[in-house]
Write a protein that holds these residues in place. Structure first.
Motif, short mmCIF file in Angstrom:
data_model
loop_
_atom_site.label_atom_id
_atom_site.label_comp_id
_atom_site.label_asym_id
_atom_site.label_seq_id
_atom_site.Cartn_x
_atom_site.Cartn_y
_atom_site.Cartn_z
N ARG A 77 1.91 -52.75 -5.30
CA ARG A 77 1.22 -53.58 -4.44
C ARG A 77 2.21 -54.03 -3.34
O ARG A 77 2.20 -54.54 -2.44
CB ARG A 77 0.62 -54.73 -4.76
CG ARG A 77 1.54 -55.82 -5.43
CD ARG A 77 0.56 -56.99 -5.86
NE ARG A 77 -0.40 -56.82 -6.72
CZ ARG A 77 -0.34 -57.02 -8.05
NH1 ARG A 77 0.59 -57.59 -8.61
NH2 ARG A 77 -1.11 -56.66 -8.84
N ARG A 78 3.57 -53.60 -3.67
CA ARG A 78 4.53 -54.08 -2.75
C ARG A 78 4.44 -53.86 -1.36
O ARG A 78 4.58 -55.17 -0.41
CB ARG A 78 6.03 -53.70 -3.20
CG ARG A 78 7.21 -54.31 -2.17
CD ARG A 78 8.68 -53.80 -2.78
NE ARG A 78 8.82 -54.28 -4.26
CZ ARG A 78 9.95 -54.06 -4.91
NH1 ARG A 78 10.79 -53.01 -4.41
NH2 ARG A 78 9.95 -54.28 -5.86
N HIS A 79 4.04 -52.72 -0.91
CA HIS A 79 3.89 -52.42 0.48
C HIS A 79 2.72 -53.16 1.21
O HIS A 79 2.47 -52.96 2.37
CB HIS A 79 3.80 -50.86 0.72
CG HIS A 79 2.57 -50.33 -0.09
ND1 HIS A 79 2.33 -50.16 -1.27
CD2 HIS A 79 1.25 -49.85 0.76
CE1 HIS A 79 1.08 -49.62 -1.75
NE2 HIS A 79 0.54 -49.46 -0.34
N GLU A 80 1.89 -53.66 0.23
CA GLU A 80 0.73 -54.25 0.97
C GLU A 80 0.58 -55.87 0.50
O GLU A 80 -0.38 -56.57 0.96
CB GLU A 80 -0.60 -53.59 0.34
CG GLU A 80 -1.01 -52.22 0.50
CD GLU A 80 -2.29 -51.81 0.57
OE1 GLU A 80 -3.09 -52.41 -0.81
OE2 GLU A 80 -2.82 -51.25 1.21
N ARG A 81 1.65 -56.26 -0.20
CA ARG A 81 1.58 -57.70 -0.15
C ARG A 81 2.00 -58.38 0.91
O ARG A 81 3.19 -58.55 1.57
CB ARG A 81 2.71 -58.10 -1.50
CG ARG A 81 2.71 -59.32 -1.84
CD ARG A 81 3.73 -59.66 -2.75
NE ARG A 81 3.50 -59.40 -4.13
CZ ARG A 81 2.70 -60.00 -4.97
NH1 ARG A 81 2.17 -61.16 -4.64
NH2 ARG A 81 2.58 -59.60 -6.17
N THR A 82 1.09 -59.17 1.45
CA THR A 82 1.17 -60.05 2.56
C THR A 82 1.32 -61.56 2.35
O THR A 82 1.08 -61.91 1.09
CB THR A 82 0.23 -59.92 3.75
OG1 THR A 82 -1.11 -60.13 3.11
CG2 THR A 82 0.02 -58.54 4.21
N VAL A 83 1.68 -62.43 3.16
CA VAL A 83 1.83 -63.62 2.69
C VAL A 83 0.44 -64.29 2.40
O VAL A 83 0.16 -65.16 1.46
CB VAL A 83 2.21 -64.64 3.97
CG1 VAL A 83 2.02 -66.16 3.89
CG2 VAL A 83 3.59 -64.32 4.27
N ALA A 84 -0.71 -63.78 3.13
CA ALA A 84 -2.11 -64.19 2.97
C ALA A 84 -2.52 -63.92 1.39
O ALA A 84 -2.96 -64.58 0.75
CB ALA A 84 -3.04 -63.79 3.79
N PHE A 85 -2.07 -62.63 1.16
CA PHE A 85 -2.60 -62.00 -0.26
C PHE A 85 -1.74 -62.90 -1.45
O PHE A 85 -2.22 -63.23 -2.52
CB PHE A 85 -2.48 -60.71 -0.38
CG PHE A 85 -3.68 -59.77 0.13
CD1 PHE A 85 -4.85 -60.02 -0.34
CD2 PHE A 85 -3.52 -59.26 1.21
CE1 PHE A 85 -6.03 -59.28 -0.10
CE2 PHE A 85 -4.66 -58.50 1.71
CZ PHE A 85 -5.97 -58.49 1.14
#
Length: 260
Positions: free
Chosen positions: A14-22
Motif C-alpha cells: 500500500r505504500r504507493h497509495e498511502r495518503t495522509v487522509a488514509f
C-alpha cells in the motif's frame, strides 16, 4: 472450500497509495474495527497489487462499505467507493470522504447523472481501484441473497479493459443488522470475506457497449457474487434473483420489515 488467508501473510503493497487522509483514517478507525470484528479473508491475492480494478461485493448492511474498505486496505490497496451524496454533508464524515477520494452519488435531483461515473472513470484511468456495489443499495431479498444488479460496474470494466473482481462477505449483519442503527460491539464478531477470480468478460470486450452486453455482463457478476456467498453461508441461493419491481418495492430507501 477456499483456504482462508491471513492478511498479515500477504505482501505489503500500500505504500504507493498511502495518503495522509488514509493514514489518518487508519489510525482513527481500524483500532475500533479490530475491537468489534475479526476478518477471515479468502482469495485476497486476487486483488491486484498494482493497477486499476473494479471490485463488486454484495450489500445487505449499512456497515458493509466500512468492512470492505478495511479488507481492501489490509490487502494493500486504497479503497474508493461510489458513496451516497448525503454522507458528504455529515460533519467529519464528509471531510474524510472527500479527502480520501470517495465519489458522491445523488440518487435523485439535479445532481443525478453522469458525474459519478466520470469520477470513477478518472480513478481507473489513474491506475486506482474502485468499489462499485452492483445492487446499488441494500438487497431487498428477504434472506439477504444478492438481488438484481445494475450495470455500472460492468460498464467501467468494459470501457477501460480492467479486471472486475466479485466479492462476498457474511457476518456484518451481526455487527449492524439491515436497516438498523444499533451497532453490536460485544462479543467480537467473525466476518468472512471471499474474493473471486475476475469475471470472464473477454467475449464482451471490443464489442459496442449495448444494453444487451451490459445486462449479460452484469448477470455474470451477480452469479459470481452469489456463488461466493453460497460457499460462505453453506447454503444454496434461490434459483431466481430477487427483483424489487416484481414485488412492488422501490429501488432505494428503507423497507418496512421486521429484522431478525
Amino acid at each position: 472450500m477456499t483456504t482462508a488467508v491471513s492478511p498479515e501473510s500477504l505482501p505489503k503493497r500500500r505504500r504507493h497509495e498511502r495518503t495522509v487522509a488514509f493514514t489518518m483514517l487508519e489510525a482513527l478507525v481500524v483500532p475500533f474495527l479490530n475491537v468489534i470484528a475479526r476478518l477471515d479473508i479468502r482469495g485476497g491475492a486476487r486483488i491486484p497489487a498494482t493497477g486499476p480494478f473494479v471490485l463488486s461485493p454484495n450489500h445487505y448492511s449499512n456497515i458493509d462499505p466500512v468492512i470492505m474498505a478495511w479488507a481492501v486496505w489490509k490487502l494493500g490497496r486504497a479503497p474508493r467507493f461510489l458513496a451516497k451524496a448525503s454522507l458528504f454533508k455529515v460533519p467529519v464524515v464528509g471531510f474524510a470522504l472527500r479527502r480520501s477520494g470517495q465519489i458522491p452519488v445523488d440518487r435523485a435531483g439535479s445532481g443525478r447523472g453522469n458525474a459519478p461515473i466520470a469520477a470513477a472513470n478518472d480513478l481507473v484511468e489513474h491506475e486506482k481501484g474502485v468499489i462499485v456495489y452492483p445492487e446499488g443499495t441494500l438487497t431487498r431479498d428477504p434472506d439477504m441473497w444478492p438481488m438484481r444488479g445494475k450495470t455500472g460496474a460492468v460498464r467501467l470494466a468494459l470501457e477501460h479493459g480492467v479486471p472486475l473482481i466479485p466479492a462476498a462477505h457474511w457476518g456484518t449483519q451481526a455487527v449492524l443488522p439491515r436497516y438498523s442503527k444499533k451497532l453490536s460491539v460485544f462479543p467480537r464478531k467473525r466476518i468472512e470475506i471471499s474474493f473471486g477470480e475476475p469475471v470472464d468478460l473477454d467475449d464482451l470486450r471490443g464489442q459496442p457497449i449495448t444494453q444487451k452486453v451490459l445486462v449479460e455482463g452484469t448477470d455474470r457478476v451477480m452469479a459470481a457474487i452469489t456463488a461466493l456467498l453460497e460457499e460462505l453461508r453453506g447454503e444454496t441461493a434461490p434459483a431466481e434473483r430477487w427483483n424489487p419491481a416484481a414485488h412492488n418495492q422501490t429501488e432505494y430507501g428503507r423497507l418496512e420489515e421486521r429484522e431478525q
